[in-house]
Each structure stands twice: as C-alpha cells, then as structure tokens.
Design a protein around this motif. Structure first.
Motif, PDB file in Angstrom:
ATOM      1  N   PHE A  21      95.551 -68.254  -5.818  1.00 25.01           N
ATOM      2  CA  PHE A  21      95.598 -69.634  -5.348  1.00 25.01           C
ATOM      3  C   PHE A  21      96.577 -70.459  -6.187  1.00 25.01           C
ATOM      4  O   PHE A  21      97.327 -71.288  -5.651  1.00 25.01           O
ATOM      5  CB  PHE A  21      94.197 -70.249  -5.404  1.00 25.01           C
ATOM      6  CG  PHE A  21      94.083 -71.554  -4.674  1.00 25.01           C
ATOM      7  CD1 PHE A  21      94.172 -71.614  -3.296  1.00 25.01           C
ATOM      8  CD2 PHE A  21      93.900 -72.737  -5.382  1.00 25.01           C
ATOM      9  CE1 PHE A  21      94.075 -72.817  -2.624  1.00 25.01           C
ATOM     10  CE2 PHE A  21      93.807 -73.940  -4.722  1.00 25.01           C
ATOM     11  CZ  PHE A  21      93.892 -73.985  -3.334  1.00 25.01           C
ATOM     12  N   LEU A  24     100.040 -69.507  -5.182  1.00 26.01           N
ATOM     13  CA  LEU A  24     100.320 -70.092  -3.869  1.00 26.01           C
ATOM     14  C   LEU A  24     100.699 -71.564  -3.992  1.00 26.01           C
ATOM     15  O   LEU A  24     101.645 -72.038  -3.340  1.00 26.01           O
ATOM     16  CB  LEU A  24      99.101 -69.930  -2.956  1.00 26.01           C
ATOM     17  CG  LEU A  24      99.207 -70.553  -1.556  1.00 26.01           C
ATOM     18  CD1 LEU A  24     100.326 -69.900  -0.765  1.00 26.01           C
ATOM     19  CD2 LEU A  24      97.883 -70.435  -0.812  1.00 26.01           C
ATOM     20  N   THR A 160      95.182 -77.857  -1.260  1.00 29.93           N
ATOM     21  CA  THR A 160      93.944 -77.911  -2.036  1.00 29.93           C
ATOM     22  C   THR A 160      92.875 -78.732  -1.309  1.00 29.93           C
ATOM     23  O   THR A 160      91.691 -78.364  -1.296  1.00 29.93           O
ATOM     24  CB  THR A 160      94.212 -78.512  -3.423  1.00 29.93           C
ATOM     25  OG1 THR A 160      95.249 -77.774  -4.069  1.00 29.93           O
ATOM     26  CG2 THR A 160      92.969 -78.492  -4.280  1.00 29.93           C
ATOM     27  N   ALA A 163      91.426 -76.684   1.535  1.00 28.64           N
ATOM     28  CA  ALA A 163      90.518 -75.655   1.002  1.00 28.64           C
ATOM     29  C   ALA A 163      89.179 -76.267   0.595  1.00 28.64           C
ATOM     30  O   ALA A 163      88.113 -75.686   0.844  1.00 28.64           O
ATOM     31  CB  ALA A 163      91.173 -74.955  -0.190  1.00 28.64           C
TER      32      ALA A 163
END
Length: 302
Positions: A21, A24, A160, A163
């Motif tokens: 993550f 990414l 973010t 998510a």
C-alpha cells in the motif's frame, strides 16, 4: 525505556500488505506529479499554436483592410485560408469561431474589423496565460513551488480515503448482527456520500476558474464537500446528506448549460426575409466594447 511499551506483533501477510500500500501511494504521487507537469506543457503548446493561428489571421486581416498591393476586395485568398486554418486552433474561442464563420459566409468588411478587435483581446488573454504557465514551470514563486509539491498528494490521499470508506463500510455491516433494511440504507448512503465527497475534493484540487463555468463548478464542489460535514450529526443524517449532494450534482448540469441563443435567427426572421446581415451575440458584445473604447478615447482627448 522501551520495556514498558506494548508491542503488537504483525504477521508477514500484514506487513506485505502495508508495504504494498505504501509503494502504491508513492507510485500514485510520482505518476500524478508527472501527469500534472505534462498537462502544463501540453497546455503551453496549445496556447502557442492558437496564438500563431490568431496572429497570422490578424496580420492577413490588417493587409486586407489596408489593401496594400491587393485588389479592392479585402477577402483575398490568403485571408480566406487564414480564416479556415484558425477554425482548427486548439484553444479556439466559441465567439471567435462564430465571427470567423460569419466573415466566411457574408464577406462583409465591417465584420473583419470586429474580428480584428476580438482577436487582439483573445491574443492578449492567451499570451498572459502562456506566460503564467511558463513562469510556473521554469521559475515558480515560493507559493507556486510549494503548491507543485502539495497538489500531487491529493491522488494518494484520495486512494487512502476510498480504502478507509471501504473498510468502514465492511466494519459497520459486520458489527450489526442482523442488519435491517434501514441499516443497509444509512450505511450505504454514508459510503456513497463519502465517495462523492472524496471525488469532489480531488476535482477541487485540480480545478482552475478560467471561465465563468469553471468558477461555478468550483462553488458547487465546495458546497458538496461542506454538505458532508453534516455526517457529524450521526449515521441517521447520511440519507439526507446524500440527497443534498445529489441535488447539487444535478444542479451542476443546469448551471453548466450554455446560455440560450435568443439572438439566433429563426425561419421567418425579419432580417433573413430582408436579406440583411444578422448580428450574432458575440458581435453585439464586440460592438459594445468598441463603443466603450471610443468613449475612453474621446474622454482622453477632452
């Protein structure tokens, strides 16, 4: 000193997921920063191509009006070619396009004078935007340099936020032992509202009020984002917040519609019946601005 600190051991899959993550997010930041810079260079190229087409057309109009070494007809071949080429300019203004088409259709010398004044104003505006972009790219000020660092952050922040919204939605559904229809509605409404808010925060970070429509879009985006603050009241407010955001979203289609062309001639229009030239809305504005310029000149002479 660290003996009293409670540590939570992480499994290998969890560490791998966190590392993936983070990588990414770093890739999103670098990619977004590169894309923004390329878009600025692309915009400079479009402005430069448009300025070249406009300046060439303005020069041909000047030669046609002055008739320097040309026949009495101002619409010589080079001017007609320049008019046609200007219609393919990347940043062609719709009002300029209307005036160019009117010149090609009617071959009226007075329309050339109006078009020349409009081109001068458009070239000044486009040149100012080009110089500003070149300044940002090559010699940015303190604030511009900071904004170039901060602006690409909105891409990883948006990822973010999405998510987190997905995680929150899953946790809320799992926390309810037997989720009712009402629970599904309010939780789904908050999730959808969060996605809309995240999207418009991202849009707002990339927006530039170059036109009145752009300024309207920015104001509507701000209202949609501020409406999300009512989620602080509680989960029960989620459907109402989502409803308000959807209404503002639909209002954007209404406000972004082009103005009605009441000046457009219709079948049976008196000017068409008498074969008189019809003055379009863009030309009316140009005439009004020309009158203002003449009044300013007269005031200075006094």
């Amino acid at each position: 000193m660290l003996a009293g600190i409670n540590t939570f051991p992480l499994s290998v899959p969890t560490i791998a997921l966190i590392a993936f993550f983070i990588v990414l997010l770093l890739w999103l930041y670098i990619y977004h920063a590169s894309t923004l810079k390329q878009n600025k260079y692309r915009r400079v190229d479009e402005l430069q191509d448009t300025l070249y087409a406009y300046s060439r057309l303005a020069g041909q109009i000047t030669l046609g009006l002055q008739r320097e070494g040309l026949p009495g007809e101002p619409f010589h071949g080079a001017l007609i070619l320049a008019l046609q080429e200007s219609k393919s300019a990347p940043c062609l203004n719709p009002h300029v396009q209307e005036q160019i088409q009117a010149c090609l259709n009617e071959r009226d010398e007075s329309r050339l004078e109006l078009l020349q004044r409009r081109l001068d104003r458009e070239m000044a505006k486009l040149a100012a935007e080009r110089n500003q972009l070149l300044s940002i790219l090559h010699s940015p000020s303190w604030g511009q340099a900071l904004w170039q660092i901060v602006q690409p952050l909105f891409a990883p922040l948006a990822a973010t936020g999405i998510a987190f919204l997905v995680y929150q939605f899953i946790v809320e559904i799992d926390s309810a032992i037997t989720p009712s229809v009402y629970d599904w509605i309010v939780i789904s409404a908050r999730f959808a509202s969060g996605l809309i808010t995240t999207a418009y925060i991202y849009i707002l970070a990339l927006s530039k009020p170059r036109t009145d429509a752009g300024f309207t879009n920015i104001m509507l985006s701000i209202l949609i984002i501020l409406a999300a603050l009512f989620h602080l009241i509680g989960l029960s407010a989620a459907p109402y917040v989502l409803g308000v955001q959807l209404l503002l979203f639909l209002l954007g289609f209404r406000l972004s519609k082009p103005p009605s062309r009441k000046e457009r001639p219709y079948v049976g229009h008196p000017d068409l019946m008498t074969n008189r030239p019809v003055i379009h809305h863009a030309e009316v504005l140009a005439i009004e601005e020309a009158k203002k310029d003449q009044d300013l000149v007269k005031d200075k002479d006094r």
